[in-house]
Design an enzyme around this catalytic site. Structure first.
Site, PDB file in Angstrom:
ATOM      1  N   SER A 119     -10.962   3.957   0.332  1.00 56.84           N
ATOM      2  CA  SER A 119      -9.902   4.474  -0.541  1.00 56.84           C
ATOM      3  C   SER A 119     -10.135   5.935  -0.869  1.00 56.84           C
ATOM      4  CB  SER A 119      -9.829   3.654  -1.829  1.00 56.84           C
ATOM      5  OG  SER A 119     -11.092   3.586  -2.435  1.00 56.84           O
ATOM      6  N   HIS A 140      -5.797   2.703   5.224  1.00 56.40           N
ATOM      7  CA  HIS A 140      -5.976   2.359   3.814  1.00 56.40           C
ATOM      8  C   HIS A 140      -4.881   1.407   3.346  1.00 56.40           C
ATOM      9  CE1 HIS A 140      -5.954   3.931  -0.605  1.00 56.40           C
ATOM     10  NE2 HIS A 140      -6.682   2.853  -0.498  1.00 56.40           N
ATOM     11  N   GLU A 152      -1.801   3.707   4.451  1.00 58.45           N
ATOM     12  CA  GLU A 152      -2.015   5.149   4.659  1.00 58.45           C
ATOM     13  C   GLU A 152      -2.880   5.293   5.901  1.00 58.45           C
ATOM     14  OE1 GLU A 152      -2.580   8.273   1.037  1.00 58.45           O
ATOM     15  OE2 GLU A 152      -3.903   6.577   1.002  1.00 58.45           O
ATOM     16  N   ASN A 190      -3.984   7.696  -3.694  1.00 57.81           N
ATOM     17  CA  ASN A 190      -4.888   7.670  -4.844  1.00 57.81           C
ATOM     18  C   ASN A 190      -4.939   9.008  -5.577  1.00 57.81           C
ATOM     19  OD1 ASN A 190      -5.553   4.999  -4.828  1.00 57.81           O
ATOM     20  ND2 ASN A 190      -7.252   5.253  -3.406  1.00 57.81           N
TER      21      ASN A 190
HETATM   22  N1  3HC Z   1      -2.435 -12.015  -3.206  1.00 60.11           N
HETATM   23  C1  3HC Z   1      -1.404 -12.326  -2.414  1.00 60.11           C
HETATM   24  N2  3HC Z   1      -0.144 -12.426  -2.841  1.00 60.11           N
HETATM   25  C2  3HC Z   1       0.088 -12.208  -4.137  1.00 60.11           C
HETATM   26  C3  3HC Z   1      -0.930 -11.874  -5.037  1.00 60.11           C
HETATM   27  C4  3HC Z   1      -2.252 -11.783  -4.526  1.00 60.11           C
HETATM   28  N3  3HC Z   1      -3.286 -11.431  -5.309  1.00 60.11           N
HETATM   29  N4  3HC Z   1      -0.392 -11.698  -6.255  1.00 60.11           N
HETATM   30  C5  3HC Z   1       0.920 -11.928  -6.133  1.00 60.11           C
HETATM   31  N5  3HC Z   1       1.212 -12.218  -4.856  1.00 60.11           N
HETATM   32  C6  3HC Z   1       2.533 -12.472  -4.296  1.00 60.11           C
HETATM   33  C7  3HC Z   1       2.867 -13.885  -4.421  1.00 60.11           C
HETATM   34  O1  3HC Z   1       3.224 -14.369  -3.147  1.00 60.11           O
HETATM   35  C8  3HC Z   1       4.055 -13.901  -5.365  1.00 60.11           C
HETATM   36  O2  3HC Z   1       5.101 -14.645  -4.868  1.00 60.11           O
HETATM   37  P1  3HC Z   1       5.178 -16.234  -5.100  1.00 60.11           P
HETATM   38  O3  3HC Z   1       4.965 -16.496  -6.556  1.00 60.11           O
HETATM   39  O4  3HC Z   1       6.556 -16.569  -4.613  1.00 60.11           O
HETATM   40  O5  3HC Z   1       4.124 -16.856  -4.259  1.00 60.11           O
HETATM   41  C9  3HC Z   1       4.571 -12.473  -5.429  1.00 60.11           C
HETATM   42  O6  3HC Z   1       3.499 -11.657  -4.980  1.00 60.11           O
HETATM   43  C10 3HC Z   1       4.967 -12.114  -6.834  1.00 60.11           C
HETATM   44  O7  3HC Z   1       3.877 -12.406  -7.681  1.00 60.11           O
HETATM   45  P2  3HC Z   1       4.000 -12.817  -9.209  1.00 60.11           P
HETATM   46  O8  3HC Z   1       5.319 -13.435  -9.462  1.00 60.11           O
HETATM   47  O9  3HC Z   1       2.766 -13.602  -9.570  1.00 60.11           O
HETATM   48  O10 3HC Z   1       3.837 -11.476 -10.019  1.00 60.11           O
HETATM   49  P3  3HC Z   1       4.598 -10.117  -9.880  1.00 60.11           P
HETATM   50  O11 3HC Z   1       6.034 -10.275  -9.563  1.00 60.11           O
HETATM   51  O12 3HC Z   1       4.188  -9.333 -11.080  1.00 60.11           O
HETATM   52  O13 3HC Z   1       3.934  -9.418  -8.611  1.00 60.11           O
HETATM   53  C11 3HC Z   1       2.304  -7.906  -7.843  1.00 60.11           C
HETATM   54  C12 3HC Z   1       2.551  -9.245  -8.512  1.00 60.11           C
HETATM   55  C13 3HC Z   1       2.875  -7.911  -6.444  1.00 60.11           C
HETATM   56  C14 3HC Z   1       0.796  -7.734  -7.795  1.00 60.11           C
HETATM   57  C15 3HC Z   1       3.013  -6.786  -8.701  1.00 60.11           C
HETATM   58  O14 3HC Z   1       2.617  -6.886 -10.030  1.00 60.11           O
HETATM   59  C16 3HC Z   1       2.694  -5.380  -8.212  1.00 60.11           C
HETATM   60  O15 3HC Z   1       3.277  -4.892  -7.265  1.00 60.11           O
HETATM   61  N6  3HC Z   1       1.751  -4.720  -8.908  1.00 60.11           N
HETATM   62  C17 3HC Z   1       1.304  -3.363  -8.526  1.00 60.11           C
HETATM   63  C18 3HC Z   1       0.315  -3.472  -7.403  1.00 60.11           C
HETATM   64  C19 3HC Z   1      -0.177  -2.130  -6.975  1.00 60.11           C
HETATM   65  O16 3HC Z   1       0.207  -1.071  -7.455  1.00 60.11           O
HETATM   66  N7  3HC Z   1      -1.078  -2.174  -5.987  1.00 60.11           N
HETATM   67  C20 3HC Z   1      -1.713  -0.971  -5.484  1.00 60.11           C
HETATM   68  C21 3HC Z   1      -3.045  -0.833  -6.123  1.00 60.11           C
HETATM   69  S1  3HC Z   1      -3.845   0.617  -5.625  1.00 60.11           S
HETATM   70  C22 3HC Z   1      -4.680   0.185  -4.253  1.00 60.11           C
HETATM   71  O17 3HC Z   1      -4.739  -0.953  -3.844  1.00 60.11           O
HETATM   72  C23 3HC Z   1      -5.394   1.296  -3.570  1.00 60.11           C
HETATM   73  C24 3HC Z   1      -6.858   1.282  -3.821  1.00 60.11           C
HETATM   74  O18 3HC Z   1      -7.473   2.215  -2.975  1.00 60.11           O
HETATM   75  C25 3HC Z   1      -7.251   1.586  -5.280  1.00 60.11           C
END
Ligand code: 3HC
Length: 286
Positions: A119, A140, A152, A190
């Site tokens: 990352s 990424h 990315e 990031n």
């Molecule tokens: N793994 C796999 N699938 C997941 C999951 C997980 N941990 N969490 C949620 N899901 C999926 C599920 O399939 C779920 O659908 P379903 O209930 O029909 O099975 C769907 O996503 C929606 O989940 P929820 O209804 O439980 O919750 P949300 O609608 O709030 O969605 C989320 C969860 C997709 C995590 C949403 O909150 C989100 O997009 N959050 C922001 C995530 C983000 O910004 N990620 C980037 C982080 S930065 C990064 O990774 C870079 C690193 O270098 C730091």
């Protein structure tokens, strides 16, 4: 060279997600980690995710079985000899990554592409320990990998156009969207995301408002699916701090200084969801 068989190094949160999306797209995956226990645990995570997809009607039982059959477990990296592509999603430590890439360069076939899911660590620096820097690239992914569309693609200084095009095409094969960036500290995602999270932590530190309210500002005012503090807990506060440090060291600009409160939380071992406590308290946390 067609990419048909791949190795994913690291069976943690990111590695299991990457292994799953690759196996879902028909690739044969060797999921590698240091011990049998680690890889078994990783497979359990993938199994549960696929089972959820079956329950929700997004996959059939047969599809689930086929995907699982394409995943081979390994706790011995020396088995990675007949693959065309390796992606490393191990711990975010430069020395560990250098060691892995040096070893991979000795054992994987000539022409195989070596990618890192780092990352924030420089792809150019990782590539420099190999004799094939033109075949080393950053890929990424974002958490949760099965859900997030972006990958990315980071070009190191020596990454060839051919490697870049192949990895862009692989990204589309696994139904993700590639965005190409150059090898600058924090790349693009990031560099934008993590200072926003750091600023949200400054808001808590300076008493502007509470974690819940700051998160509400971004959820209700900007339509972010998670507020920045909830997201920080989800990413891991140690990771957030280490990315801020990479930005601060890399650009030498005080605007990237990590918030002292973030540093304190990490010192206290309050790393977010994974330790049960961060800006929120989770099940089992104190
Ligand atoms: N793994 C796999 N699938 C997941 C999951 C997980 N941990 N969490 C949620 N899901 C999926 C599920 O399939 C779920 O659908 P379903 O209930 O029909 O099975 C769907 O996503 C929606 O989940 P929820 O209804 O439980 O919750 P949300 O609608 O709030 O969605 C989320 C969860 C997709 C995590 C949403 O909150 C989100 O997009 N959050 C922001 C995530 C983000 O910004 N990620 C980037 C982080 S930065 C990064 O990774 C870079 C690193 O270098 C730091």
């Amino acid at each position: 060279m067609n990419i048909e068989k791949v190795v994913v190094i690291g069976a943690g949160q990111m590695g299991t997600g990457i292994a799953q999306v690759m196996a879902q797209s028909g690739l044969h995956v060797i999921l590698n980690d240091l011990s049998d226990e680690h890889v078994q645990k990783g497979l359990g995570v993938i199994y549960n995710q696929l089972q959820r997809d079956v329950k929700k009607g997004r996959k059939t039982e047969e599809e689930k079985q086929e995907i699982l059959e394409r995943i081979q477990l390994s706790s011995n990296l020396s088995e990675a000899t007949d693959v065309q592509f390796v992606i490393e999603a191990a711990t975010e430590k430069l020395e560990v990554k250098k060691q892995i890439f040096k070893y991979l360069d000795e054992i994987v076939p000539n022409g195989a592409i070596l990618a890192s899911n780092t990352s924030s660590i420089s792809i150019t620096e990782i590539a420099a320990v190999t004799k094939r820097p033109e075949l080393v690239i950053g890929m990424h992914f974002f958490n949760p990998v099965p859900v997030m569309k972006l990958v990315e693609i980071i070009r190191g200084l020596a990454t060839s156009d051919k490697t870049y095009e192949m990895i862009k095409s692989l990204t589309r094969t696994i139904e993700k969207e590639p965005v190409g960036v150059k090898d600058f500290p924090g790349f693009a995602a990031n560099r934008i995301l993590v200072p926003m999270i750091n600023e949200a932590i400054f808001c808590i530190y300076e008493g502007v408002s509470t974690s819940e309210e700051i998160d509400n500002v971004m959820k209700l005012g900007m339509n972010h699916p998670m507020g920045p503090l909830q997201l920080a807990d989800f990413i891991g506060l140690d990771t957030v701090l280490s990315i801020m440090e990479v930005l601060h060291d890399g650009y030498g600009d005080p605007k990237y200084r990590p918030c002292p409160l973030l540093q304190q939380y990490v010192k206290a071992g309050w790393l977010g969801k994974k330790t049960g406590r961060g800006f929120y308290i989770y099940e089992g946390g104190k």
